[in-house]
Design a protein around this motif. Structure first.
Motif: not given
Length: 66
Positions: A30-52
């Motif tokens: 959940x933390x990884x998804x939240x940070x991924x969402x925030x990075x996408x919003x800040x950078x304006x770029x599409x971002x994929x969150x992946x597991x280990x």
């Protein structure tokens, strides 16, 4: 470590190449998804969150400039 709020972060150098990789060592999905969402919003770029294992958990569209 933090439990309730993810850390503040800044993204620098976004857009230097067509593909960038950011690696965060987080155990909570959940933390990884939240940070991924925030990075996408800040950078304006599409971002994929992946597991280990490298499997995609979610893809977030970056904010579009009008």
């Amino acid at each position: 470590m933090y439990e309730k709020r993810p850390p503040n972060f800044a993204v620098s150098g976004a857009g230097l190449s067509s593909t960038s990789v950011i690696v965060l060592d987080l155990t909570d999905e959940e933390t990884a998804l939240d940070i991924g969402r925030r990075i996408a919003a800040l950078t304006g770029r599409t971002l994929t969150v992946r597991n280990e294992e490298g499997l995609p958990l979610a893809t977030f569209e970056g904010a579009r400039k009008n």
